[in-house]
Design an enzyme around this catalytic site. Structure first.
Site, PDB file in Angstrom:
ATOM      1  N   HIS A 250       0.858  -1.187   0.000  1.00  0.00           N
ATOM      2  CA  HIS A 250       0.000   0.000   0.000  1.00  0.00           C
ATOM      3  C   HIS A 250       0.887   1.227   0.000  1.00  0.00           C
ATOM      4  CE1 HIS A 250      -3.133   2.825   1.192  1.00  0.00           C
ATOM      5  NE2 HIS A 250      -3.985   1.915   0.752  1.00  0.00           N
ATOM      6  N   ASP A 304      -8.017  -5.207  -0.084  1.00  0.00           N
ATOM      7  CA  ASP A 304      -8.530  -6.001  -1.204  1.00  0.00           C
ATOM      8  C   ASP A 304      -8.173  -7.477  -1.108  1.00  0.00           C
ATOM      9  OD1 ASP A 304      -9.908  -4.114  -2.637  1.00  0.00           O
ATOM     10  OD2 ASP A 304      -8.127  -3.394  -3.674  1.00  0.00           O
TER      11      ASP A 304
HETATM   12  N1  CMC Z   1       4.093  -7.687  -4.285  1.00  0.00           N
HETATM   13  C1  CMC Z   1       5.427  -7.740  -4.342  1.00  0.00           C
HETATM   14  N2  CMC Z   1       6.222  -6.667  -4.157  1.00  0.00           N
HETATM   15  C2  CMC Z   1       5.637  -5.502  -3.910  1.00  0.00           C
HETATM   16  C3  CMC Z   1       4.245  -5.374  -3.826  1.00  0.00           C
HETATM   17  C4  CMC Z   1       3.472  -6.519  -4.032  1.00  0.00           C
HETATM   18  N3  CMC Z   1       2.139  -6.463  -3.996  1.00  0.00           N
HETATM   19  N4  CMC Z   1       3.921  -4.081  -3.563  1.00  0.00           N
HETATM   20  C5  CMC Z   1       5.083  -3.413  -3.492  1.00  0.00           C
HETATM   21  N5  CMC Z   1       6.099  -4.269  -3.710  1.00  0.00           N
HETATM   22  C6  CMC Z   1       7.533  -3.933  -3.720  1.00  0.00           C
HETATM   23  C7  CMC Z   1       7.882  -3.317  -5.071  1.00  0.00           C
HETATM   24  O1  CMC Z   1       8.242  -4.283  -6.020  1.00  0.00           O
HETATM   25  C8  CMC Z   1       9.015  -2.393  -4.693  1.00  0.00           C
HETATM   26  O2  CMC Z   1      10.184  -3.169  -4.583  1.00  0.00           O
HETATM   27  P1  CMC Z   1      11.606  -2.576  -5.050  1.00  0.00           P
HETATM   28  O3  CMC Z   1      11.837  -1.392  -4.135  1.00  0.00           O
HETATM   29  O4  CMC Z   1      12.540  -3.724  -4.843  1.00  0.00           O
HETATM   30  O5  CMC Z   1      11.432  -2.197  -6.488  1.00  0.00           O
HETATM   31  C9  CMC Z   1       8.635  -1.906  -3.290  1.00  0.00           C
HETATM   32  O6  CMC Z   1       7.761  -2.896  -2.760  1.00  0.00           O
HETATM   33  C10 CMC Z   1       7.926  -0.556  -3.296  1.00  0.00           C
HETATM   34  O7  CMC Z   1       6.850  -0.647  -4.210  1.00  0.00           O
HETATM   35  P2  CMC Z   1       6.197   0.623  -4.912  1.00  0.00           P
HETATM   36  O8  CMC Z   1       5.338   0.201  -6.067  1.00  0.00           O
HETATM   37  O9  CMC Z   1       7.250   1.651  -5.177  1.00  0.00           O
HETATM   38  O10 CMC Z   1       5.326   1.151  -3.775  1.00  0.00           O
HETATM   39  P3  CMC Z   1       3.990   1.939  -3.973  1.00  0.00           P
HETATM   40  O11 CMC Z   1       3.776   2.687  -2.735  1.00  0.00           O
HETATM   41  O12 CMC Z   1       3.976   2.703  -5.235  1.00  0.00           O
HETATM   42  O13 CMC Z   1       2.950   0.711  -4.134  1.00  0.00           O
HETATM   43  C11 CMC Z   1       0.909  -0.310  -4.590  1.00  0.00           C
HETATM   44  C12 CMC Z   1       1.657   0.706  -3.733  1.00  0.00           C
HETATM   45  C13 CMC Z   1      -0.466  -0.535  -3.959  1.00  0.00           C
HETATM   46  C14 CMC Z   1       0.735   0.234  -6.009  1.00  0.00           C
HETATM   47  C15 CMC Z   1       1.695  -1.667  -4.656  1.00  0.00           C
HETATM   48  O14 CMC Z   1       1.919  -2.152  -3.364  1.00  0.00           O
HETATM   49  C16 CMC Z   1       0.990  -2.715  -5.508  1.00  0.00           C
HETATM   50  O15 CMC Z   1       1.099  -2.690  -6.744  1.00  0.00           O
HETATM   51  N6  CMC Z   1       0.241  -3.648  -4.850  1.00  0.00           N
HETATM   52  C17 CMC Z   1      -0.534  -4.633  -5.563  1.00  0.00           C
HETATM   53  C18 CMC Z   1      -1.843  -4.012  -6.004  1.00  0.00           C
HETATM   54  C19 CMC Z   1      -2.825  -3.846  -4.857  1.00  0.00           C
HETATM   55  O16 CMC Z   1      -3.000  -4.752  -4.062  1.00  0.00           O
HETATM   56  N7  CMC Z   1      -3.507  -2.674  -4.816  1.00  0.00           N
HETATM   57  C20 CMC Z   1      -4.542  -2.392  -3.833  1.00  0.00           C
HETATM   58  C21 CMC Z   1      -4.151  -1.285  -2.903  1.00  0.00           C
HETATM   59  S1  CMC Z   1      -5.258  -1.187  -1.475  1.00  0.00           S
HETATM   60  C22 CMC Z   1      -6.742  -0.647  -2.135  1.00  0.00           C
HETATM   61  C23 CMC Z   1      -6.709   0.799  -2.417  1.00  0.00           C
HETATM   62  O17 CMC Z   1      -6.797   1.578  -1.455  1.00  0.00           O
HETATM   63  O18 CMC Z   1      -6.624   1.168  -3.593  1.00  0.00           O
END
Ligand code: CMC
Length: 367
Positions: A250, A304
């Site tokens: 998240h 989710d």
């Molecule tokens: N599985 C594996 N690795 C992950 C995941 C995941 N679900 N989420 C983040 N990471 C890793 C990512 O690969 C990155 O690693 P590195 O630094 O080695 O490249 C690190 O964590 C930071 O990730 P980020 O994408 O820069 O972080 P963010 O804050 O932009 O991500 C997110 C937030 C929700 C987009 C992401 O966690 C994600 O894509 N999750 C899966 C989709 C999901 O479940 N979304 C629902 C969010 S909750 C409902 C809502 O409120 O919308």
């Protein structure tokens, strides 16, 4: 990313400890003790309602569930689109039938927020019925918001337990700060555009798999995994390819999303009740074993993660999972817009230009 863009009184999130408050009230208390109708009042008016206030709001919601026949015609015409695209189309279409659509006073916006909250489930269910070759089911004023949604979807009076499950789900999705869809809504509101335009824009922003689409993706993943023994290998392959495991991570929470707890308990109970505990077992294996090492990096389950398994067990088609998130979030989007209208500046960040400069224009025949 991680920038405070304004003040808010709607909700508070402490991502480090997994704390979420709506208008100062803890999400755990609200999920355990409240109802969605109460939350709609709380989010829009800032206070918990007394009996009379709640009765008035509930009556208003029940009286405003119907959508015009013209909107049903629009839904029919675009029925092959994704339910979120249909919801967005119908939401903005409702502006044509709302006499207050151009009135941006707080009072009018609260009334519009209530009408949009009341009508959104009618849109989603009418679309699902139409695309399934069935007649839309008219709203039932004897049922509460969650019960009526299930009734219009399945044309069957739902049992109390299922209604309560849906009610909690709507509560948990009602408001969440300036997430991507609320931000989209606020940007529209900041131009003094209408609430209908802002909320339908938010529906578009919610659609993506990084935001509202994750519940659907988690269920797809669970179906691909098939049984708990396959979970580890499946996840390993994904992680080795640097792919994400949906339902984890998240932007704000670095601890467990406090909303997940309530859906985890219910996913487990529902799986046992329906004699189909497999989905919960797969999810538990993923969260407790495979992804446990990722907790050190602040990656925990989000809201989710368990939601999809609940909807699936209730017999809800997977492309309706995101619309369900949207139905819960209409009050939150509206509250965010009302705050934006109240103390407005045009949201217009800048982009840092990194392209070429001062190039010479070459006529088309010479290129
Ligand atoms: N599985 C594996 N690795 C992950 C995941 C995941 N679900 N989420 C983040 N990471 C890793 C990512 O690969 C990155 O690693 P590195 O630094 O080695 O490249 C690190 O964590 C930071 O990730 P980020 O994408 O820069 O972080 P963010 O804050 O932009 O991500 C997110 C937030 C929700 C987009 C992401 O966690 C994600 O894509 N999750 C899966 C989709 C999901 O479940 N979304 C629902 C969010 S909750 C409902 C809502 O409120 O919308």
């Amino acid at each position: 990313m991680n920038v405070y863009m304004d003040n808010t009184e709607s909700s508070f999130i402490d991502g480090d400890i997994g704390k979420l408050l709506y208008r100062g009230y803890d999400i755990h208390d609200l999920a355990e003790k409240s109802t969605f109708e109460e939350i709609v009042y709380l989010v829009l008016y800032g206070e918990l309602p007394n009996h009379a206030q709640l009765e008035e709001l509930d009556g208003y919601l029940r009286a405003n569930r119907r959508i015009p026949d013209e909107i049903i015609t629009v839904i029919d015409a675009v029925q092959s689109a994704h339910p979120m695209d249909v919801l967005q189309t119908a939401m903005i279409g409702l502006a044509a039938f709302d006499e207050e659509s151009e009135d941006n006073s707080k009072e009018a916006n609260i009334r519009k927020a209530l009408r949009l909250t009341a009508k959104a489930p009618t849109i989603v269910t009418a679309h699902h019925r139409v695309r399934s070759g069935l007649e839309p089911v008219a709203p039932n004023p004897d049922l509460n918001h969650a019960g009526n949604f299930l009734f219009m979807l399945f044309n069957e009076i739902p049992d109390d337990e299922t209604v309560s499950l849906m009610d909690v789900d709507f509560i948990l999705h009602a408001e969440h700060g300036v997430n991507a869809s609320s931000f989209a809504a606020r940007v529209s509101a900041s131009t003094n555009s209408t609430l209908h335009a802002a909320v339908s824009g938010a529906v578009g922003a919610l659609k993506g798999p990084a935001h509202g689409g994750a519940a659907e993706e988690v269920m797809k993943m669970s179906i691909e995994i098939g049984n708990p023994e396959n979970a580890e290998e499946y996840a390993r392959k994904k992680l080795d390819n640097r792919e994400r495991i949906m339902g984890f991570g998240h932007r704000v929470y670095r601890a467990e999303d406090p909303r997940a707890r309530h859906l985890r308990e219910r996913s487990q109970a529902l799986g046992e009740k329906r004699g189909d505990p497999r989905w919960f077992q797969i999810l538990t294996h993923l969260s407790e074993d495979v992804m446990a090492p990722y907790r050190d990096r602040g990656i925990y389950v989000n809201v989710d993660f368990y939601a999809g398994s609940i909807y699936h067990l209730l017999g809800i088609p997977s492309d309706l999972f995101i619309p369900i998130f949207a139905l819960g979030r209409v009050p939150g989007w509206s509250a965010q817009c009302i705050e934006q209208y109240e103390n407005n500046i045009l949201l217009r960040p800048r982009l840092h230009y990194v392209g070429p400069m001062d190039r010479e224009y070459v006529p088309i025949d010479e290129r």
